[in-house]
Design a protein around this motif. Structure first.
Motif, PDB file in Angstrom:
ATOM      1  N   VAL A 157       0.836  -1.204   0.000  1.00 56.02           N
ATOM      2  CA  VAL A 157       0.000   0.000   0.000  1.00 56.02           C
ATOM      3  C   VAL A 157       0.875   1.259   0.000  1.00 56.02           C
ATOM      4  O   VAL A 157       0.604   2.224  -0.719  1.00 56.02           O
ATOM      5  N   PHE A 161       0.770   4.396  -2.808  1.00 58.56           N
ATOM      6  CA  PHE A 161       0.301   5.750  -2.489  1.00 58.56           C
ATOM      7  C   PHE A 161       1.428   6.720  -2.125  1.00 58.56           C
ATOM      8  O   PHE A 161       1.249   7.937  -2.196  1.00 58.56           O
ATOM      9  N   GLU A 162       2.562   6.194  -1.712  1.00 62.11           N
ATOM     10  CA  GLU A 162       3.822   6.930  -1.516  1.00 62.11           C
ATOM     11  C   GLU A 162       3.826   7.908  -0.342  1.00 62.11           C
ATOM     12  O   GLU A 162       4.866   8.136   0.252  1.00 62.11           O
ATOM     13  N   ARG A 187      -1.790  10.992   0.776  1.00 60.05           N
ATOM     14  CA  ARG A 187      -2.479  10.320  -0.345  1.00 60.05           C
ATOM     15  C   ARG A 187      -3.229   9.090   0.130  1.00 60.05           C
ATOM     16  O   ARG A 187      -4.337   8.805  -0.324  1.00 60.05           O
ATOM     17  N   LEU A 188      -2.613   8.350   1.031  1.00 62.11           N
ATOM     18  CA  LEU A 188      -3.260   7.141   1.548  1.00 62.11           C
ATOM     19  C   LEU A 188      -4.521   7.505   2.334  1.00 62.11           C
ATOM     20  O   LEU A 188      -5.568   6.870   2.180  1.00 62.11           O
ATOM     21  N   ALA A 230      -7.406   8.162   0.099  1.00 60.68           N
ATOM     22  CA  ALA A 230      -7.758   7.110  -0.856  1.00 60.68           C
ATOM     23  C   ALA A 230      -9.167   6.576  -0.620  1.00 60.68           C
ATOM     24  O   ALA A 230      -9.607   6.432   0.526  1.00 60.68           O
ATOM     25  N   GLU A 234     -10.069   2.860  -4.930  1.00 56.71           N
ATOM     26  CA  GLU A 234      -8.638   3.024  -5.235  1.00 56.71           C
ATOM     27  C   GLU A 234      -7.793   1.992  -4.493  1.00 56.71           C
ATOM     28  O   GLU A 234      -6.811   1.469  -5.035  1.00 56.71           O
ATOM     29  N   LEU A 235      -8.199   1.685  -3.279  1.00 56.46           N
ATOM     30  CA  LEU A 235      -7.468   0.680  -2.514  1.00 56.46           C
ATOM     31  C   LEU A 235      -7.645  -0.706  -3.126  1.00 56.46           C
ATOM     32  O   LEU A 235      -6.685  -1.478  -3.248  1.00 56.46           O
TER      33      LEU A 235
END
Length: 669
Positions: free
Chosen positions: A524, A528-529, A533-534, A537, A541-542
């Motif tokens: 993950v 998402f980096e 962003r995570l 989400a 998207e996940l």
């Protein structure tokens, strides 16, 4: 004696002592008595003391011990030291064989060898010299115990081929006779006895004074090669012979098996013979012999697909169940634990055993006061097998799970589809405490010095209430705690500060999101980096990530939608905790102009130009996704020489097939 003569004599003595050590500790065929070895070693020590310029870190004199260390340096393994999957019966072994043959075809042979019960280590040699020894650790990061390992006389300080550089894996162990002498000595001195040879070996190598390790008479069996340059081998059996030729001590009790029936026969034969050995074994390791087939089978996240460890049946003993204790975990699950009259099982003293849940207690009709049969599951986790009903006196008491949390007194609930009772109070002290212990653990933020007892003490003293509080601790308040000296406090604060630099996946796993393990956290985080962003989400998207299913996506989305979590992340940011992924970036298909972008690709057969890992790296850098098995979702199969069942399956499914030459030509465009 002048320097020239001293140098000549020093070299003569070193060669003689290395020869005598090899004969005694590796071949078990000494040609001189101990007194002659000791006389020569004494002479060498005196010469090196009189001529310090002639000292050498690979001299036999380093085996008597060395400088006491302040701490162990962390070491990154260039090739991970993965653990093995376990087999507990013949059916498990045949299932393993079936999976192997499904992957590489029926033309497969195995090597079966004894599973030494010791401490896994890696030994690195450069230009023939021993330069680094490390523990397995978590498989990725170990500890530098070079000086301790140098005291093991079965480990060559210099190998016979100076043109070879390699990293080998082995199991350091304490022979039974050495273990017995050690415990006799400790008993005379009024010291606590070691429970078993494995613990004694690990305790000897994982302490900071090499002089202690040097007195413990440890040994080693080398069982494999991690990396090798200057030579090549094609099979595991060939690598064992090669290691032996270099002067390493390999276990002679291995067998090249032509099929799984021979493996089963080998396993059966050693079940009764193990007590006759002068060292402890806890099973048999079975490996696919061909290194090419090993490469083709590859790895799971935790273990190689080409090897398995058969564990001998667990020893079972009888003891009395004195009580049942309730523990609340970090997810709120209330788990009953059996409190036992102390009993020795598989070499260790057991006082507690898992009872799992209320349903199991009812199913096995377990009562407080019962005499029960206890074993270690896989020789690791103690568990209650059954009750000896005939020994009941009528004074035994039924056990009933409580209706309220034993820590915070909130009402317990059983969620749909679950057998466990849960405390759903997010402010439950037990859950917070267990969450803190998880946060600092090795696979999470890895904060050395914050063990369970220290966390419990900090929590009890109201110094921490959540994970963000860890980053507010100061020296003055830590020094006021029991058994916390200035050096311990300095090391702890340094470890806390260092943890701020961890990559995002460590933080994500440490936060304890339900259903998100260490591997999923890394996946993950790669996608998402950044934490921002995570947190933004969506479930869709996940779920677009292959490894993330609906349950995990729901859990992540629900977790990050909580206001208290947003507040926690904000605090961690304020304290300087890194919120970005630091590992290799995921190459997305839309970012790459390549025929491989967005395709699912399988490699099979022997590649002659690039090895399997190099080919995988090149494909992933060009936006491709490399998997280990062929399915209807496979877009391309790249087949090297001797491609087997994967090629057949790809052709039957109509998957596009390339030769290695086509692949290389495309790379060179």
């Amino acid at each position: 004696m002048n320097e020239e003569h001293a140098s000549q004599r020093v070299n003569e003595l070193r060669e003689l002592l290395e020869k005598y050590s090899y004969e005694y500790y590796v071949l078990d065929k000494p040609t001189v008595p101990d007194s002659e070895y000791d006389r020569l070693l004494k002479e060498l020590i005196e010469l090196e003391n009189n001529h310090p310029e002639l000292r050498d870190e690979h001299s036999p004199t380093v085996r008597v011990g060395g400088q006491v260390l302040d701490y162990f340096r962390k070491v990154q393994h260039k090739v991970p030291m993965l653990s093995l999957a376990n087999a507990f019966n013949e059916e498990d072994l045949r299932d393993f064989d079936r999976r192997v043959r499904n992957g590489v075809g029926d033309n497969v042979t195995y090597v079966a060898e004894l599973k030494i019960d010791g401490l896994a280590v890696s030994l690195t040699y450069e230009e023939g010299r021993f330069v680094l020894g490390a523990t397995r650790g978590d498989g990725t990061t170990g500890e530098d115990i070079t000086n301790n390992l140098k005291t093991i006389r079965a480990i060559p300080l210099r190998i016979k081929n100076k043109d070879v550089s390699l990293e080998v894996r082995g199991e350091a162990y304490m022979p039974k006779r050495s273990f017995q002498k050690l415990n006799e000595s400790r008993q005379e001195e009024g010291q606590e006895l070691f429970a078993n040879p494995r613990n004694a070996a690990a305790g000897s190598l994982r302490q900071l004074d090499p002089n202690i390790a040097g007195k413990r008479n440890l040994s080693i069996f080398v069982y494999g090669i991690g990396q090798l340059s200057g030579h090549s081998v094609d099979s595991h059996s060939e690598s064992l012979k090669f290691l032996q030729s270099l002067g390493f001590k390999t276990n002679p009790e291995w067998h090249h098996c032509q099929n799984i029936d021979e493996v089963v026969e080998f396993v059966r034969g050693w079940g009764d013979r193990r007590p006759n050995l002068d060292y402890e074994i806890d099973g048999i390791v079975i490996k696919v012999d061909s290194l090419h087939q090993q490469e083709e089978l590859g790895f799971t996240a935790k273990s190689p697909r080409w090897a398995i460890a058969y564990k001998f049946p667990a020893e079972e003993v009888v003891t009395q169940l004195e009580g049942i204790e309730l523990n609340v975990g970090r997810t709120g699950v209330v788990t009953p634990t059996a409190l036992l009259s102390p009993v020795t099982v598989a070499g260790t003293t057991v006082k507690r055993a898992s009872l799992h849940n209320e349903d199991l207690i009812r199913e096995k009709d377990i009562k407080i006061g019962d005499f029960v049969v206890v074993k270690k599951a896989g020789d690791i986790i103690p568990e209650v097998v059954n009750v000896i009903v005939d020994r009941r006196t009528g004074e035994e008491k039924d056990f009933h799970m409580p209706t309220h949390c034993p820590e915070c007194e909130s009402e317990l609930e059983r969620l749909d589809g679950e057998v466990a009772l849960r405390c759903l109070n997010p402010q439950c002290p037990a859950q917070i405490r267990e969450g803190l212990i998880h946060f600092v653990s090795r696979n999470a933020m890895n904060i050395d010095g914050l063990g369970e007892k220290v966390i419990a003490q900090l929590f009890r003293e109201n110094l921490i209430q959540d994970v963000a509080d860890l980053y507010t601790l100061n020296k003055e308040e830590l020094l006021n705690l029991e058994r916390m000296g200035e050096k311990s406090v300095d090391n702890l604060l340094e470890a806390i500060e260092k943890s701020k630099e961890n990559s995002l996946e460590k933080l994500l796993f440490g936060l304890g999101v339900r259903h998100v393990g260490a591997k999923a956290a890394k996946t993950v985080a790669q996608v998402f980096e950044t934490m921002d962003r995570l947190m933004a989400a969506t479930k869709e998207e996940l779920m677009a990530i292959d490894e993330v299913g609906e349950k995990m996506a729901d859990s992540i989305e629900t977790y990050f939608n909580k206001p208290e979590v947003a507040e926690l992340i904000s605090e961690l940011k304020e304290y300087g905790v890194n919120m970005a992924y630091k590992g290799p970036r995921v190459i997305r298909a839309e970012d790459v102009d390549s025929v491989f972008a967005g395709k699912t690709i399988v490699l099979t057969g022997k590649l002659s130009i690039l090895n399997r890992n190099e080919a995988k790296e090149r494909l992933e850098a060009l936006g491709g996704k490399v998997t280990g098995s062929v399915s209807k979702n496979t877009d391309l199969l790249i087949a090297g020489e001797d491609a087997g069942s994967k090629l057949d399956k790809a052709q039957s499914l109509g998957v596009e097939v390339w030769t290695e030459q086509q692949f290389i030509e495309e790379l060179e465009k």
